[in-house]
Each structure stands twice: as structure tokens, then as C-alpha cells.
Design an enzyme around this catalytic site. Structure first.
Site, PDB file in Angstrom:
ATOM      1  CG  ASN A  45       3.326   9.419 -12.224  1.00  0.00           C
ATOM      2  OD1 ASN A  45       2.565   9.569 -12.971  1.00  0.00           O
ATOM      3  ND2 ASN A  45       3.206   9.137 -11.014  1.00  0.00           N
ATOM      4  NE  ARG A  76      -3.683  -2.139   1.901  1.00  0.00           N
ATOM      5  CZ  ARG A  76      -4.683  -2.765   0.914  1.00  0.00           C
ATOM      6  NH1 ARG A  76      -5.127  -1.697   0.191  1.00  0.00           N
ATOM      7  NH2 ARG A  76      -5.287  -3.863   1.092  1.00  0.00           N
ATOM      8  CG  ASP A  77       1.276   5.573  -2.298  1.00  0.00           C
ATOM      9  OD1 ASP A  77       1.907   5.514  -3.361  1.00  0.00           O
ATOM     10  OD2 ASP A  77       1.723   6.413  -1.530  1.00  0.00           O
ATOM     11  CB  ILE A  78       3.974   5.747   2.336  1.00  0.00           C
ATOM     12  CG1 ILE A  78       3.968   5.880   4.085  1.00  0.00           C
ATOM     13  CG2 ILE A  78       4.350   6.820   1.528  1.00  0.00           C
ATOM     14  CD1 ILE A  78       5.285   5.704   4.412  1.00  0.00           C
ATOM     15  CG  HIS A  81       6.166   2.883  -8.830  1.00  0.00           C
ATOM     16  ND1 HIS A  81       7.168   3.730  -9.005  1.00  0.00           N
ATOM     17  CD2 HIS A  81       5.151   3.893  -8.608  1.00  0.00           C
ATOM     18  CE1 HIS A  81       7.094   4.910  -8.824  1.00  0.00           C
ATOM     19  NE2 HIS A  81       6.145   4.957  -8.798  1.00  0.00           N
ATOM     20  CG  MET A  82       0.376  -0.145 -12.443  1.00  0.00           C
ATOM     21  SD  MET A  82      -0.144  -1.571 -13.501  1.00  0.00           S
ATOM     22  CE  MET A  82       0.829  -1.380 -14.833  1.00  0.00           C
ATOM     23  CG  HIS A  83       0.690   5.086  -8.621  1.00  0.00           C
ATOM     24  ND1 HIS A  83       0.917   5.625  -7.281  1.00  0.00           N
ATOM     25  CD2 HIS A  83       1.923   5.318  -9.347  1.00  0.00           C
ATOM     26  CE1 HIS A  83       1.942   6.391  -7.389  1.00  0.00           C
ATOM     27  NE2 HIS A  83       2.438   6.160  -8.444  1.00  0.00           N
ATOM     28  CB  VAL A 112       9.961   5.986  -6.248  1.00  0.00           C
ATOM     29  CG1 VAL A 112      10.865   4.862  -5.847  1.00  0.00           C
ATOM     30  CG2 VAL A 112       9.489   6.659  -5.043  1.00  0.00           C
TER      31      VAL A 112
HETATM   32  P1  AMP Z   1       5.584   8.165  -8.341  1.00  0.00           P
HETATM   33  O1  AMP Z   1       5.372   9.736  -8.078  1.00  0.00           O
HETATM   34  O2  AMP Z   1       4.711   7.692  -9.395  1.00  0.00           O
HETATM   35  O3  AMP Z   1       6.956   8.225  -8.440  1.00  0.00           O
HETATM   36  O4  AMP Z   1       5.132   7.465  -7.179  1.00  0.00           O
HETATM   37  C1  AMP Z   1       5.867   7.098  -5.827  1.00  0.00           C
HETATM   38  C2  AMP Z   1       5.020   6.722  -4.857  1.00  0.00           C
HETATM   39  O5  AMP Z   1       5.622   5.898  -3.603  1.00  0.00           O
HETATM   40  C3  AMP Z   1       4.092   7.834  -4.131  1.00  0.00           C
HETATM   41  O6  AMP Z   1       2.722   7.819  -4.305  1.00  0.00           O
HETATM   42  C4  AMP Z   1       4.625   7.820  -2.489  1.00  0.00           C
HETATM   43  O7  AMP Z   1       3.625   8.080  -1.584  1.00  0.00           O
HETATM   44  C5  AMP Z   1       4.949   6.078  -2.520  1.00  0.00           C
HETATM   45  N1  AMP Z   1       5.972   5.879  -1.629  1.00  0.00           N
HETATM   46  C6  AMP Z   1       7.228   6.405  -1.429  1.00  0.00           C
HETATM   47  N2  AMP Z   1       7.849   5.754  -0.255  1.00  0.00           N
HETATM   48  C7  AMP Z   1       6.848   4.800   0.095  1.00  0.00           C
HETATM   49  C8  AMP Z   1       7.111   4.086   1.196  1.00  0.00           C
HETATM   50  N3  AMP Z   1       8.052   3.862   1.968  1.00  0.00           N
HETATM   51  N4  AMP Z   1       5.943   3.158   1.351  1.00  0.00           N
HETATM   52  C9  AMP Z   1       5.036   3.050   0.342  1.00  0.00           C
HETATM   53  N5  AMP Z   1       4.934   3.997  -0.512  1.00  0.00           N
HETATM   54  C10 AMP Z   1       5.631   4.940  -0.705  1.00  0.00           C
END
Ligand code: AMP
Ligand code: ZN
Length: 115
Positions: A88, A30-32, A101-103, A97
Site C-alpha cells: 500500500n 507476522r501482522d498483528i 512494507h510488503m504484505h 503505517v
Molecule cells: P498498511 O495498511 O499497508 O499500512 O498495513 C499496516 C499493517 O501493519 C496492518 O495490517 C496492521 O495490522 C499491521 N500492524 C500495525 N502495527 C503492528 C504491530 N505492532 N505488529 C504487527 N503488525 C502491525
């Protein structure tokens, strides 16, 4: 494994995170900072920076990530109502990041605007 990569560190077990799915090639957690009731990240174990870094041999992985997102949406109970998948890639997208990754976002009515 990229030392400075937060997702590599999560995958290596160096940072706490609960995997809601994992197999030999990807994990999901899960996204933080969730933007919706369901906000899951599907992340390949391999450190691939972004979409332009994908190679022909990643074709199957990319397809399986989409199919896994659908399976997770089913498990979350949001598949019938619908959801959004977002990848993204690069600075204009806001990719924060640099590990692809896929949301999977859903569980509420989403904004019609994508960009
Ligand atoms: P992006 O902007 O597509 O690179 O999304 C990166 C996502 O990673 C963001 O929605 C952050 O909230 C999420 N994120 C960053 N660090 C963590 C973590 N330690 N655990 C879970 N999600 C994270
Ligand atoms: Zn990484």
C-alpha cells in the site's frame, strides 16, 4: 529511525515482535491483525515512507524484498498454492503505517477482487 514510527520502534527492539526473518537490510514479522492464515510483513530497516520515497539506490532492496517474500512463502508451505504480495502506498490505498512494507498474504483462497 523515525521516533513516531511503529515499525522503526519494532526494528529498534523497543516494541515486542518476533522476527521470522532478518538480515542487514530488512526484517519480517507476522501482522498483528492477520487477514489470512499466513500474513507476514516484510519491512526494510531504513525508514522509507512509501513507494514515491524510493530512490534509484533502493532498486536492489525492492527486488530482494520480493525474492524474500517468495522464500518465506516456501517456508510457510504456501508457495505452490499461491499468495498475494501487497504494497500500500499513500492515503487512497489505506496505508496505515508510513514505513514502506510488503504484505505476504496466503494460506487460503483469496478474493479475486484486488481493489
Ligand atoms: P498498511 O495498511 O499497508 O499500512 O498495513 C499496516 C499493517 O501493519 C496492518 O495490517 C496492521 O495490522 C499491521 N500492524 C500495525 N502495527 C503492528 C504491530 N505492532 N505488529 C504487527 N503488525 C502491525
Ligand atoms: Zn519507520
Amino acid at each position: 529511525m523515525s521516533e513516531n514510527c511503529v515499525f522503526c520502534r519494532i526494528i529498534a527492539g523497543e516494541m515486542p515482535s518476533d522476527f521470522i526473518y532478518q538480515d542487514e537490510e530488512m526484517v519480517a514479522f507476522r501482522d498483528i491483525h492477520p487477514v489470512a492464515p499466513t500474513h507476514i510483513l516484510l519491512v526494510p530497516r531504513e525508514h522509507i515512507e512509501s513507494v514515491p520515497s524510493l530512490q534509484p539506490h533502493h532498486e536492489g532492496l525492492a527486488g530482494r524484498m520480493i525474492l524474500r517474500a517468495q522464500a518465506l512463502a516456501e517456508a510457510e508451505g504456501i508457495a505452490a498454492a499461491g499468495y498475494r504480495l501487497v504494497v500500500n502506498s499513500g492515503s487512497d490505498s489505506g496505508q496505515a503505517v508510513a514505513h514502506i512494507h510488503m504484505h505476504l498474504i496466503g494460506g487460503r483462497k483469496l478474493d479475486n477482487r484486488i481493489g
